[in-house]
Design an enzyme around this catalytic site. Sequence first.
Site, PDB file in Angstrom:
ATOM      1  N   GLU A  55     124.843 146.233 131.822  1.00 58.96           N
ATOM      2  CA  GLU A  55     125.001 144.917 132.328  1.00 58.96           C
ATOM      3  C   GLU A  55     125.597 144.779 133.770  1.00 58.96           C
ATOM      4  O   GLU A  55     125.122 143.816 134.400  1.00 58.96           O
ATOM      5  CB  GLU A  55     126.473 144.281 131.458  1.00 58.96           C
TER       6      GLU A  55
ATOM      7  N   SER B 229     155.680 119.193  73.603  1.00 58.60           N
ATOM      8  CA  SER B 229     157.118 119.444  73.134  1.00 58.60           C
ATOM      9  C   SER B 229     157.842 120.570  74.059  1.00 58.60           C
ATOM     10  O   SER B 229     158.969 120.883  73.813  1.00 58.60           O
ATOM     11  CB  SER B 229     156.737 120.220  71.747  1.00 58.60           C
TER      12      SER B 229
END
Length: 798
Positions: free
Chosen positions: A88, A461
Amino acid sequence: MIKKILTTCFGLVFGFCVFGVGLVAIAILVTYPKLPSLDSLQHYQPKMPLTIYSADGEVIGMYGEQRREFTKIGDFPEVLRNAVIAAEDKRFYRHWGVDVWGVARAAVGNVVSGSVQSGASTITQQVAKNFYLSSEKTFTRKFNEVLLAYKIEQSLSKDKILELYFNQIYLGQRAYGFASAAQIYFNKNVRDLTLAEAAMLAGLPKAPSAYNPIVNPERAKLRQKYILNNMLEEKMITVQQRDQALNEELHYERFVRKIDQSALYVAEMVRQELYEKYGEDAYTQGFKVYTTVRADHQKVATEALRKALRNFDRGSSYRGAENYIDLSKSEDVEETVSQYLSGLYTVDKMVPAVVLDVTKKKNVVIQLPGGRRVTLDRRALGFAARAVNNEKMGEDRIRRGAVIRVKNNGGRWAVVQEPLLQGALVSLDAKTGAVRALVGGYDFHSKTFNRAVQAMRQPGSTFKPFVYSAALSKGMTASTVVNDAPISLPGKGPNGSVWTPKNSDGRYSGYITLRQALTASKNMVSIRILMSIGVGYAQQYIRRFGFRSSELPASLSMALGTGETTPLKVAEAYSVFANGGYRVSSHVIDKIYDRDGRLRAQMQPLVAGQNAPQAIDPRNAYIMYKIMQDVVRVGTARGAAALGRTDIAGKTGTTNDNKDAWFVGFNPDVVTAVYIGFDKPKSMGRVGYGGTIAVPVWVDYMRFALKGKQGKGMKMPEGVVSSNGEYYMKERMVTDPGLTLDNSGIAPQPSRRAKEDDGGAAEGGRQAADDEVRQDMQETPVLPSNTGSKQQQLDSLF
């Protein structure tokens, strides 16, 4: 004459140059002060995902678009740093932010082409662009880029600039930064990259898609060769090293972070809580959240629930394909199917597959994840054979493009389907409310609806113990005798009609104690108790357990659990019984760390016996615990006795038509609630009782959760006395004579066949043993002091 012309031309050129320099100077003077601040670079904080862990450090969730691991420049290997610089910006350490020679070369090329076709961006310029500028190719943007690069070079060191670049750059495959790319492409730590691998990754910044070695291996290889030659030219490597790297065979192994699939419901709960607090920042600030659940508990809990749901669904008819994709317009069917399957998950060993073809013999050719093709004959199709090209099934039929599930059974593939029945399991630390395990359904991927915390269902219940606890507080005892006989209540039914509730098994026992009634889950006794203490009193009292008013119907049906609540809320309420009467709050988050490892928040839970408010009298909690031990020992939850422990108590629950089945069981340390039912409520049939379908799930999980832990049982608090095998509050050994009990009615005598039949008890279990009915002692009771719960003071998590 010629000299005059040359002089004139030179003057014009010189003038234009001076004019141009002047314009540039003016542009610089105007633009430079307007350049953005470099705070984001000097205090760089890359976007990092939210990661969620179990208590024992397993990753159970990760949220965020960018997969990134911030790495100091010194931790990147020299071979990678050199490769990137060679690719680069060969003059990186020798320029002031802009490579003048590179700019000159690019300028000539752009003038020739008549447009901006190429640039000579240095690493510093790329940092400027990546952090501050767009990617558009204009002279204005390029000019700003140059000025920013100069400003960056004046403010930051070369190594800091390189560190920013190495961590921020996008390298394809959702990889941001070279550390992440090393994992994603080669499944290794960035420090372990070879020269060949480093050169390959260094080629990605120029064009991540074009030079992706997995997608475009030939172009990527050419780019790698170019970079290696540059490294040789810069004397970073030798000829021998270059040749070895070029000849090295690279092995691409995509890194897949293993996320515990059994805890996805918990992870989603945490994600929602973090999002409510931090918004979108929750996904970018690198928070690490540690939960209270253990990975091993989650796995066992998930399998326990799935096992029950699978067993229930066994024998069901095939419901059809789970989805359909149109393959008629696809140019590359294999690739289309592969892409589709990559977004699906294998759940409970059920592998997703797409139908490619149906033969004349109605054999089905499918494609599995990874591209493998399998032909399913009639035997492999099994119960799904009738769905093959069956027009009567419409869109659900098995045809080309149908998405189905298959399972490998000993080398043979067979069609399977996910069960329709759903459920939830919640396990809490009874003393702190910490969630130890939470499962919100069969499969999070297919249905993210979390039934543990979102499903409002009738508890049936399992709600009765709260009514019984209210009765003890009001003036009854465990040996208070109530008539278990049919009752008709004018005006209490729909539209003012007569309400004639029944016991679920149709059997009535006459005069029995509260202990016997709860053990056998007698509806008539629960209703008579609520009639005696009053609905208003019961509502006020039961709110102490954490229920909201909206969850407590203002009618006698509350005694049967007709209000709606969640499994998590029920488990939380039962923890009051388990821990001696204290109100604790459930929570899944334990600690939160930031990206730098600093502790940002830690849960400070309410702890029973320390800072948690007293919800009910500890003696009340103890007596209820002793009663519910009988539910496990001889009542509707006798299946839980399979654990062989004496410290277990609990209560089953089943709603009308067996639409919802529950079991909440506990000891003084752990409370676990199990709920089973359809998302669109409908009857589960004869097996849909709490004692038959919910209890086995509880047993499978609790066998693991309690392994190696002694069953000490609850310590009897002061002020409790035992008489004739029953437990009483010291000052109350008889029923308050001020309470009115409607014991009218006669229990019908069961038929001879019913007398001989042990089955068919309340909620489908065996009939609870008929203990000797104890008559209350006729003494004046002393009412207990007010034990209303204090306002909870839960420290803020954030």
